[in-house]
Design an enzyme around this catalytic site. Structure first.
Site, PDB file in Angstrom:
ATOM      1  N   SER A   1       0.855  -1.288   0.054  1.00 36.34           N
ATOM      2  CA  SER A   1       0.043  -0.075   0.115  1.00 36.34           C
ATOM      3  C   SER A   1       1.004   1.284  -0.014  1.00 36.34           C
ATOM      4  CB  SER A   1      -0.990  -0.212   1.164  1.00 36.34           C
ATOM      5  OG  SER A   1      -1.953   0.834   1.064  1.00 36.34           O
TER       6      SER A   1
ATOM      7  N   HIS B   1      -7.691  -4.732  -2.695  1.00 36.49           N
ATOM      8  CA  HIS B   1      -6.613  -4.499  -1.972  1.00 36.49           C
ATOM      9  C   HIS B   1      -6.036  -5.524  -1.093  1.00 36.49           C
ATOM     10  CE1 HIS B   1      -3.873  -1.557  -0.956  1.00 36.49           C
ATOM     11  NE2 HIS B   1      -3.962  -1.535   0.324  1.00 36.49           N
TER      12      HIS B   1
END
Length: 262
Positions: A126, A239
């Site tokens: 991330s 994600h």
């Protein structure tokens, strides 16, 4: 860079979720600040590759998880995961890939100083993707760089993530329109000429936290510079990958890293 960067000043044992992995919370120096991080070591006493784990999020969002660090250590790496300045008892203030990149740089030096560590790989998840790329640019001797669901363009993050704009304006000091240079300096795409390590990009195409456009921009830029890059795109994932797939990707990327040193 401060000569004391990466120096360990405190070592505290932490309960490990894996009987074959030893965990310690480390206090180390980063440009004069005492910053915290977690070290995970396989209990076998042989030489291992180092693994710099660069977390995502900011403050309490995306904190380093002992189970995740132990997971990579179980693959045969000595893993160090900085918490970044201002977190979990560390000094200073996190500033989203600004000065806090020094905490990643110092963590690389910390791993380098450990007698059991051989080559050092850099991994970012991330927001940690930006940190990983910046660290790889700073240390041309890095063995490899892996970015998983990683940010590559800080301005794009501001444009896409309305929920993060308030935090980004506060931490970075304004908007990309007002201070483009502050976002550019946090965007490694502009400095990839200096990157020597092979890069692996892992991204879920359905990712709403960090859009796959970050991965595409990084891939295009690396290929335009004739850099060594491999991409694993997962059409159906966001994600966060399902646990079974996650474990497989951990094994696969660990093997990919080890193959870069052969």
């Amino acid at each position: 860079m401060n000569d004391y960067n990466g120096k360990i000043v405190a070592f505290n044992r932490f309960p490990s979720p894996n009987p074959k992995v030893e965990l310690n919370v480390i206090t180390y120096l980063s440009n004069g600040l005492r910053v915290k991080g977690m070290l995970a070591e396989p209990k076998n006493k042989g030489v291992c590759d180092g693994f710099l784990y660069l977390r995502g999020g900011i403050k309490n969002v995306g904190k380093v998880r002992p189970s995740r660090i132990a997971q990579f250590a179980a693959e045969g790496f000595i893993v160090f995961a900085p918490y970044y300045r201002g977190n979990q008892g560390g000094e200073g203030n996190e500033d989203f890939a600004g000065d806090d990149r020094e905490d990643a740089f110092s963590a690389f030096l910390l791993l380098k100083s450990l007698p059991r560590v051989r080559d050092i790989h850099i991994f970012g998840f991330s927001r940690g993707g930006v940190m990983a790329l910046l660290t790889g640019i700073h240390f041309p001797d890095a063995a490899s760089v892996v970015t998983w669901g990683g940010v590559s363009d800080m301005t794009l993050t501001y444009m896409e993530r309305k929920d993060l704009r308030r935090m980004m304006k506060r931490v970075i000091g304004g908007t990309p329109e007002k201070y483009p240079e502050r976002y550019q300096v946090r965007t490694p795409l502009y400095e990839l000429e200096k990157l020597a390590a092979p890069v692996l990009i892992i991204h879920g195409v359905m990712d709403d936290n960090v859009s796959v456009e970050h991965a595409y921009r990084l891939e295009r830029r690396l290929r335009s510079l004739d850099k060594q890059v491999e991409c694993w795109y997962f059409d159906e994932f966001t994600h966060y990958f399902p646990p079974v797939i996650n474990r497989k990707v951990v094994r696969d990327l660990s093997n990919w890293m080890k193959n870069q040193c052969k």
